[in-house]
Design an enzyme around this catalytic site. Sequence first.
Site, PDB file in Angstrom:
ATOM      1  N   TYR A 118     -11.173  -4.300  12.892  1.00 39.73           N
ATOM      2  CA  TYR A 118      -9.917  -3.540  12.784  1.00 39.73           C
ATOM      3  C   TYR A 118      -9.019  -3.810  13.995  1.00 39.73           C
ATOM      4  O   TYR A 118      -7.815  -4.055  13.851  1.00 39.73           O
ATOM      5  CB  TYR A 118     -10.254  -2.056  12.687  1.00 39.73           C
ATOM      6  CG  TYR A 118      -9.094  -1.157  12.348  1.00 39.73           C
ATOM      7  CD1 TYR A 118      -8.635  -1.046  11.036  1.00 39.73           C
ATOM      8  CD2 TYR A 118      -8.465  -0.390  13.325  1.00 39.73           C
ATOM      9  CE1 TYR A 118      -7.577  -0.205  10.721  1.00 39.73           C
ATOM     10  CE2 TYR A 118      -7.416   0.459  13.023  1.00 39.73           C
ATOM     11  CZ  TYR A 118      -6.980   0.547  11.717  1.00 39.73           C
ATOM     12  OH  TYR A 118      -5.927   1.383  11.407  1.00 39.73           O
ATOM     13  N   LYS A 156      -5.279  -5.416  13.816  1.00 40.01           N
ATOM     14  CA  LYS A 156      -4.041  -4.773  14.287  1.00 40.01           C
ATOM     15  C   LYS A 156      -3.391  -5.575  15.426  1.00 40.01           C
ATOM     16  O   LYS A 156      -2.159  -5.684  15.497  1.00 40.01           O
ATOM     17  CB  LYS A 156      -4.338  -3.335  14.726  1.00 40.01           C
ATOM     18  CG  LYS A 156      -4.718  -2.402  13.581  1.00 40.01           C
ATOM     19  CD  LYS A 156      -3.728  -2.478  12.435  1.00 40.01           C
ATOM     20  CE  LYS A 156      -3.876  -1.373  11.414  1.00 40.01           C
ATOM     21  NZ  LYS A 156      -3.026  -1.582  10.217  1.00 40.01           N
ATOM     22  N   ASN A 206       2.128  -2.173   5.464  1.00 39.83           N
ATOM     23  CA  ASN A 206       1.349  -0.947   5.698  1.00 39.83           C
ATOM     24  C   ASN A 206      -0.079  -1.024   5.164  1.00 39.83           C
ATOM     25  O   ASN A 206      -0.963  -0.344   5.693  1.00 39.83           O
ATOM     26  CB  ASN A 206       2.093   0.226   5.026  1.00 39.83           C
ATOM     27  CG  ASN A 206       1.207   1.438   4.846  1.00 39.83           C
ATOM     28  OD1 ASN A 206       0.953   2.184   5.791  1.00 39.83           O
ATOM     29  ND2 ASN A 206       0.713   1.647   3.622  1.00 39.83           N
ATOM     30  N   ASP A 236      -2.946  -7.623  -4.785  1.00 36.41           N
ATOM     31  CA  ASP A 236      -3.792  -7.635  -3.595  1.00 36.41           C
ATOM     32  C   ASP A 236      -3.045  -8.457  -2.548  1.00 36.41           C
ATOM     33  O   ASP A 236      -2.917  -9.679  -2.676  1.00 36.41           O
ATOM     34  CB  ASP A 236      -5.140  -8.283  -3.947  1.00 36.41           C
ATOM     35  CG  ASP A 236      -6.036  -8.441  -2.732  1.00 36.41           C
ATOM     36  OD1 ASP A 236      -5.569  -8.248  -1.595  1.00 36.41           O
ATOM     37  OD2 ASP A 236      -7.216  -8.782  -2.924  1.00 36.41           O
ATOM     38  N   VAL A 237      -2.543  -7.794  -1.523  1.00 35.29           N
ATOM     39  CA  VAL A 237      -1.661  -8.500  -0.581  1.00 35.29           C
ATOM     40  C   VAL A 237      -2.423  -9.428   0.366  1.00 35.29           C
ATOM     41  O   VAL A 237      -1.807 -10.134   1.157  1.00 35.29           O
ATOM     42  CB  VAL A 237      -0.748  -7.528   0.224  1.00 35.29           C
ATOM     43  CG1 VAL A 237       0.253  -6.859  -0.702  1.00 35.29           C
ATOM     44  CG2 VAL A 237      -1.563  -6.507   0.991  1.00 35.29           C
ATOM     45  N   GLY A 251       0.835  -1.213   0.000  1.00 37.31           N
ATOM     46  CA  GLY A 251       0.000   0.000   0.000  1.00 37.31           C
ATOM     47  C   GLY A 251       0.856   1.244   0.000  1.00 37.31           C
ATOM     48  O   GLY A 251       0.538   2.230   0.663  1.00 37.31           O
ATOM     49  N   ARG A 297      -0.088   5.630  -1.711  1.00 41.79           N
ATOM     50  CA  ARG A 297      -0.714   6.860  -1.192  1.00 41.79           C
ATOM     51  C   ARG A 297      -0.778   6.804   0.334  1.00 41.79           C
ATOM     52  O   ARG A 297      -0.437   5.786   0.941  1.00 41.79           O
ATOM     53  CB  ARG A 297      -2.102   7.057  -1.793  1.00 41.79           C
ATOM     54  CG  ARG A 297      -3.072   5.932  -1.512  1.00 41.79           C
ATOM     55  CD  ARG A 297      -4.336   6.061  -2.361  1.00 41.79           C
ATOM     56  NE  ARG A 297      -5.191   4.902  -2.203  1.00 41.79           N
ATOM     57  CZ  ARG A 297      -6.119   4.777  -1.258  1.00 41.79           C
ATOM     58  NH1 ARG A 297      -6.301   5.752  -0.394  1.00 41.79           N
ATOM     59  NH2 ARG A 297      -6.851   3.695  -1.166  1.00 41.79           N
TER      60      ARG A 297
HETATM   61  P1  NDP Z   1      -5.468   4.868   2.997  1.00 42.68           P
HETATM   62  O1  NDP Z   1      -6.869   4.374   2.942  1.00 42.68           O
HETATM   63  O2  NDP Z   1      -5.230   6.317   2.757  1.00 42.68           O
HETATM   64  O3  NDP Z   1      -4.531   3.977   2.057  1.00 42.68           O
HETATM   65  C1  NDP Z   1      -4.607   2.575   2.156  1.00 42.68           C
HETATM   66  C2  NDP Z   1      -3.496   1.958   1.381  1.00 42.68           C
HETATM   67  O4  NDP Z   1      -3.548   0.534   1.552  1.00 42.68           O
HETATM   68  C3  NDP Z   1      -3.601   2.227  -0.104  1.00 42.68           C
HETATM   69  O5  NDP Z   1      -2.307   2.411  -0.620  1.00 42.68           O
HETATM   70  C4  NDP Z   1      -4.230   0.955  -0.636  1.00 42.68           C
HETATM   71  O6  NDP Z   1      -3.895   0.648  -1.985  1.00 42.68           O
HETATM   72  C5  NDP Z   1      -3.594  -0.080   0.282  1.00 42.68           C
HETATM   73  N1  NDP Z   1      -4.335  -1.339   0.344  1.00 42.68           N
HETATM   74  C6  NDP Z   1      -5.494  -1.604   0.991  1.00 42.68           C
HETATM   75  N2  NDP Z   1      -5.846  -2.899   0.832  1.00 42.68           N
HETATM   76  C7  NDP Z   1      -4.874  -3.456   0.068  1.00 42.68           C
HETATM   77  C8  NDP Z   1      -4.655  -4.764  -0.446  1.00 42.68           C
HETATM   78  N3  NDP Z   1      -5.513  -5.764  -0.207  1.00 42.68           N
HETATM   79  N4  NDP Z   1      -3.543  -4.986  -1.198  1.00 42.68           N
HETATM   80  C9  NDP Z   1      -2.667  -3.988  -1.438  1.00 42.68           C
HETATM   81  N5  NDP Z   1      -2.817  -2.733  -0.989  1.00 42.68           N
HETATM   82  C10 NDP Z   1      -3.914  -2.467  -0.242  1.00 42.68           C
HETATM   83  O7  NDP Z   1      -4.949   4.482   4.448  1.00 42.68           O
HETATM   84  P2  NDP Z   1      -3.738   5.061   5.326  1.00 42.68           P
HETATM   85  O8  NDP Z   1      -2.625   5.475   4.487  1.00 42.68           O
HETATM   86  O9  NDP Z   1      -4.316   6.009   6.296  1.00 42.68           O
HETATM   87  O10 NDP Z   1      -3.377   3.734   6.158  1.00 42.68           O
HETATM   88  C11 NDP Z   1      -2.159   3.011   5.992  1.00 42.68           C
HETATM   89  C12 NDP Z   1      -2.020   2.094   7.189  1.00 42.68           C
HETATM   90  O11 NDP Z   1      -1.980   2.879   8.380  1.00 42.68           O
HETATM   91  C13 NDP Z   1      -3.197   1.126   7.367  1.00 42.68           C
HETATM   92  O12 NDP Z   1      -2.716  -0.131   7.774  1.00 42.68           O
HETATM   93  C14 NDP Z   1      -4.028   1.769   8.452  1.00 42.68           C
HETATM   94  O13 NDP Z   1      -4.789   0.825   9.152  1.00 42.68           O
HETATM   95  C15 NDP Z   1      -2.941   2.407   9.306  1.00 42.68           C
HETATM   96  N6  NDP Z   1      -3.404   3.508  10.152  1.00 42.68           N
HETATM   97  C16 NDP Z   1      -3.976   4.650   9.627  1.00 42.68           C
HETATM   98  C17 NDP Z   1      -4.383   5.665  10.455  1.00 42.68           C
HETATM   99  C18 NDP Z   1      -4.987   6.944   9.948  1.00 42.68           C
HETATM  100  O14 NDP Z   1      -5.516   7.743  10.744  1.00 42.68           O
HETATM  101  N7  NDP Z   1      -4.910   7.243   8.656  1.00 42.68           N
HETATM  102  C19 NDP Z   1      -4.247   5.552  11.923  1.00 42.68           C
HETATM  103  C20 NDP Z   1      -3.616   4.349  12.370  1.00 42.68           C
HETATM  104  C21 NDP Z   1      -3.221   3.367  11.508  1.00 42.68           C
HETATM  105  P3  NDP Z   1      -4.676   1.324  -3.245  1.00 42.68           P
HETATM  106  O15 NDP Z   1      -4.250   2.758  -3.230  1.00 42.68           O
HETATM  107  O16 NDP Z   1      -4.215   0.634  -4.456  1.00 42.68           O
HETATM  108  O17 NDP Z   1      -6.142   1.157  -2.959  1.00 42.68           O
END
Ligand code: NDP
Length: 255
Positions: A156, A160, A90, A63-64, A12, A15
Amino acid sequence: MGLEGRVALISGGGRGIGRGIALALARDGADVAVNYRRDEEAAKETAEAVRELGRRAETYAADVSDWDACRQMMEQIAADFGGLDILVNNAGIASRGQSVADTDPNEFERVVRTHVFSAFYLSKLAVPLLRARPRGDIIMISSGATRTFAGNGAPYNVGKAGMEALAKSLAKEVRGDNIRVNVVAPGLVETEMGKRLARATRGVQNIRDLDSSSPFGFVCQPEDIGNAVAFLCSEQGRYITNDVLYVDGGGFPGR
Ligand code: NDP
C-alpha cells in the site's frame, strides 16, 4: 464553487470516499462519470444522488488496473459527455498488513497495479481530453500513510508513493496546458476500507468508537475528502498544482 459545465470522472466513485467526492463535485455543479468495478448497485445509487442534485451522471463498469478496460471506458465517457475536465484517481484496495518478508508477490503486484498503474492509465488517457478544455484537473487520492511509511504496509505504501510521484511528474508536464495535478491524502475515513482498518489496527468493532480520540472529536467523513477535492478543482484553487493536501486533522499524535 462554480464547477458548472465541467465533467468529472471518479474511479471507484460508487461508494466510500469516491461517493463523497462525486457528491461534492455535483453539489458544486459538475456532471459525473461514476466508475466502479463490482458494486453496480452502489454506483447506481451514487449516480441517482448526483441526478437529484440536478447534474448528469452515468455509471461505467471497468477494472481500472486493466489498460484495455480503461481505454474503452474513456472512449465511452468522451462520447457520452463530449469530453472531460476533471479526473479523480480514487479507486484503491488495502494491503494485508504483513511484513515485506511475508508479503506474497501476487499481492504486491495487485496492490501496486491498482493504485499506480490505474492512475497512470487513466491520467494518460485523460490528458488529451483535458488539453482540449479551458481548464483541467487531476487529483490523486493518496493516504496519510505517506507521512510515515509504517511497517507491515509496503504494498500500500509503495502504491501511494507511486501515485504521488506520478502526480508530481505529470504536474510539470501539463502546467502549460492549464492542467493542475494535485494529491489529496486522507487519514482514517469512515468507509468500508476504513472500518476494516479500524478493526484490524485499532481493535474497535465500531469505527465511531474512535470519535473521542480523533482530531476535532470525529472520524473523518467521505464528504470531508470530497470538499477538499472540490476546492482544488474550483476557481479558488486555481494557483495550486504539484501539491499534496493532507486531510487528516493534522495527523498527530505519533507523527
Ligand atoms: P472502499 O474500500 O470503501 O472503496 C473502494 C473503491 O475503490 C470502491 O468504489 C471500489 O469499487 C473501487 N475499486 C477498487 N479496485 C478497483 C478497480 N480495480 N477498478 C475500479 N474500481 C476499483 O475504500 P475507500 O473509499 O475508503 O478508499 C478510496 C480511496 O481512498 C482508496 O484509494 C484508498 O486507498 C484511499 N484512502 C482511504 C482511507 C480510509 O481510511 N478509508 C484512508 C486513506 C486513503 P467497487 O465498489 O466496484 O468494488
